[in-house]
Write a protein that holds these residues in place. Structure first.
Motif, PDB file in Angstrom:
ATOM      1  N   VAL A 148       4.154   2.190   2.456  1.00  0.00           N
ATOM      2  CA  VAL A 148       4.702   0.982   3.087  1.00  0.00           C
ATOM      3  C   VAL A 148       5.964   0.602   2.319  1.00  0.00           C
ATOM      4  O   VAL A 148       5.954   0.578   1.088  1.00  0.00           O
ATOM      5  N   PHE A 193       6.027   1.478   7.885  1.00  0.00           N
ATOM      6  CA  PHE A 193       4.711   1.961   7.452  1.00  0.00           C
ATOM      7  C   PHE A 193       4.238   2.993   8.459  1.00  0.00           C
ATOM      8  O   PHE A 193       4.901   3.206   9.479  1.00  0.00           O
ATOM      9  N   LYS A 196      -4.595  -7.964   5.940  1.00  0.00           N
ATOM     10  CA  LYS A 196      -5.562  -7.534   6.953  1.00  0.00           C
ATOM     11  C   LYS A 196      -5.155  -6.225   7.593  1.00  0.00           C
ATOM     12  O   LYS A 196      -5.993  -5.443   8.010  1.00  0.00           O
ATOM     13  N   ARG A 197      -3.872  -6.000   7.708  1.00  0.00           N
ATOM     14  CA  ARG A 197      -3.399  -4.748   8.315  1.00  0.00           C
ATOM     15  C   ARG A 197      -3.330  -3.601   7.314  1.00  0.00           C
ATOM     16  O   ARG A 197      -2.899  -2.511   7.655  1.00  0.00           O
ATOM     17  N   GLY A 198      -3.697  -3.885   6.084  1.00  0.00           N
ATOM     18  CA  GLY A 198      -3.699  -2.828   5.077  1.00  0.00           C
ATOM     19  C   GLY A 198      -2.306  -2.490   4.576  1.00  0.00           C
ATOM     20  O   GLY A 198      -2.106  -1.454   3.940  1.00  0.00           O
ATOM     21  N   LEU A 199      -1.330  -3.355   4.858  1.00  0.00           N
ATOM     22  CA  LEU A 199       0.040  -3.059   4.422  1.00  0.00           C
ATOM     23  C   LEU A 199       0.270  -3.558   3.003  1.00  0.00           C
ATOM     24  O   LEU A 199       0.974  -2.934   2.212  1.00  0.00           O
ATOM     25  N   ALA A 201       0.862  -1.177   0.000  1.00  0.00           N
ATOM     26  CA  ALA A 201       0.000   0.000   0.000  1.00  0.00           C
ATOM     27  C   ALA A 201       0.902   1.231   0.000  1.00  0.00           C
ATOM     28  O   ALA A 201       2.089   1.145   0.343  1.00  0.00           O
ATOM     29  N   SER A 202       0.323   2.369  -0.367  1.00  0.00           N
ATOM     30  CA  SER A 202       1.137   3.578  -0.394  1.00  0.00           C
ATOM     31  C   SER A 202       1.655   3.885   1.009  1.00  0.00           C
ATOM     32  O   SER A 202       0.925   3.755   1.997  1.00  0.00           O
TER      33      SER A 202
END
Ligand code: SF4
Ligand code: SF4
Lengths: 95, 365
Positions: free
Chosen positions: A19, A34, A86-89, A16-17
């Motif tokens: 990270v 992150f 799940k952590r959006g990373l 993701a942006s």
């Protein structure tokens, strides 16, 4: 209303942006950095994450890892990717 | 001797100047005194950033005051980027122009955090002490346009907790990647305004449920952090993850502190970057060693099984409320001075004041 089950796809994963991977010379360690966080990465995790370029399928990632390490535990790979997702990373990039 | 970890995070407080006047500001109440007016020069900051990277720091937060008041911010970001440290800009957003935002992105800034005081224009402006709603929203949109990850930080208190759903909706509209909902911590300015800020129990009960839904439903891809209202908890927070264990804070004048509020403890003398390297300060300075580990503790913490979990709570809170920085944080129900907290909560419940003492010049000596 609250969904208990969510479906996650492990294809085309990329960061993701905001990270990124980082090699700390001072610590002689790889880290994932992150927003407001840092995760220490062992060599397997580094190998997995560094091929998440947003274009590879899960199968492709498993194949690459199998060619690099002789005892790849697919469950472990899956778990790591799922945790990161799940952590959006990690996010699903190209469809 | 205790095992000394390397610091993970450096908070660079570039200045205590700020166009806003939030009544819970974490800057020292004497931020305007001669002690802080002499800000570190660019050269010092650039040197410090390199020292921090060599010391193993991984996260660097540019904060204040309003860090964008420093015109050399871009240079600092560029220097940090070259070391690989992760950089976050913590801003109120009112000075976040497109021109500077693009420069910051080109210098390699990783992440931006913007504060929102409330979801409604008049309410937000009332807390911020100046009209700033529109500018903050514009800034948040710009952050997303430029593809930065966006964290929105909201300090919670009696005057905005009833709108927590609306606040989360606004964060959603702004496409925040992460949201921090931080119940007010009562130090400095917030302590002066405690009676006007302390929430009611009902407000906190509702907020807890609303936050749980936001977390379960994944409103925000990188999550919602909820900083607990410690006055209403059984146990204190593990302040800073342990004194001198993870974090270093550099004040605008170059003093190095284990926590942003530590200057409120008068017995501590903080070493300054003009006299020592960061490495020396981290490992040798008296202030960093004062409350490291658990040896300094008194009862009931000393023989408590939770001492390695919460480190006896916050030193600043212990001092501000009990007069003794080595005491158990009175937030803990085992503290012999816990009645101080109970009383404060009761007094807060019975007040209905919304007249604040805004962050302003207390004395300009
Ligand atoms: S809390 Fe408000 S007044 Fe204090 S530095 Fe932040 S924006 Fe400025
Ligand atoms: S007594 Fe001290 S260590 Fe034990 S829970 Fe309370 S604050 Fe934490």
């Amino acid at each position: 209303m609250i969904e208990e089950e969510r479906v996650y796809y492990l294809d085309n994963l990329g960061f993701a942006s905001g990270v990124r991977l980082h090699w700390s010379t001072a610590r002689q360690q790889h880290w994932l950095l992150f927003p407001e966080g840092a995760l220490f990465l062992n060599p397997t995790a580094v190998a997995i994450l560094s091929i998440c370029d947003g274009y590879r399928s899960f199968t492709a990632i498993s194949q690459i890892l199998s060619s690099q390490f002789c005892d790849v535990d697919i469950n472990q790979v899956q778990n790591l990717l799922l945790q990161m997702l799940k952590r959006g990373l990690l996010i699903n990039k190209t469809p | 001797m205790i095992d000394l970890d390397l610091p993970l995070t450096l908070m660079a407080e570039l200045t205590y100047r700020c166009p806003l006047r939030c009544p819970y500001c974490s800057n020292p109440t004497n931020y305007d005194s001669s002690r802080y007016r002499q800000e570190l020069t660019t050269e010092y900051w650039l040197k410090l950033i390199k020292q921090a990277a060599n010391l193993g720091v991984l996260q660097l937060g540019f904060t204040g005051g309003e860090p964008m008041l420093r015109q050399d911010l871009e240079l600092m970001v560029e220097t940090a980027t070259a070391t690989g440290i992760y950089t976050t800009l913590i801003t109120a957003g009112t000075l976040f122009t497109k021109d500077r935002a693009i420069k910051l992105r080109d210098c390699g800034l990783d992440h931006i955090q913007i504060s929102l005081q409330d979801s409604q224009v008049d309410k937000l402006n009332y807390i911020a002490g100046i009209p700033s709603y529109e500018q903050k929203l514009t800034a948040a949109r710009l952050v997303k346009q430029l593809n930065f990850p966006l964290t929105i930080n909201v300090v919670l208190h009696r005057h905005n907790l009833d709108r927590i759903e609306e606040i989360l909706e606004l964060c959603k509209t702004l496409e925040a990647d992460r949201v921090e909902l931080a119940n007010t911590q009562y130090y400095g300015w917030a302590l002066l305004n405690r009676d006007a800020l302390l929430p009611t129990l009902e407000q906190l009960e509702r907020a807890k449920q609303v936050v749980a839904i936001a977390q379960q439903e994944k409103y925000f891809p990188m999550g919602v952090v909820y900083v607990l209202p410690d006055y209403y908890e059984q146990y204190p927070k593990p302040c800073m993850g342990g004194w001198g264990r993870r974090t270093m804070v550099i004040a605008p004048n170059g003093d190095v502190l284990p926590c942003q509020v530590a200057a409120s403890i008068p017995e501590l003398n903080f070493d300054n970057v003009r006299d020592h390297s960061l490495e020396w300060i981290w490992s040798k300075s008296a202030a960093f060693n004062r409350f490291r580990g658990t040896d300094w503790m008194e009862e009931p913490c000393r023989s408590c099984p939770r001492k390695a979990v919460d480190f006896g709570g916050c030193r600043c809170q212990a001092l501000l409320l009990t007069g003794d920085a080595t005491a158990t944080d009175p937030v803990c129900h085992l503290s012999p001075q816990h009645h101080l907290i109970t009383k404060a909560c009761e007094s807060g419940q019975s007040h209905n004041s919304s007249s604040f003492r805004y962050r302003d010049r207390l004395n300009s000596s």
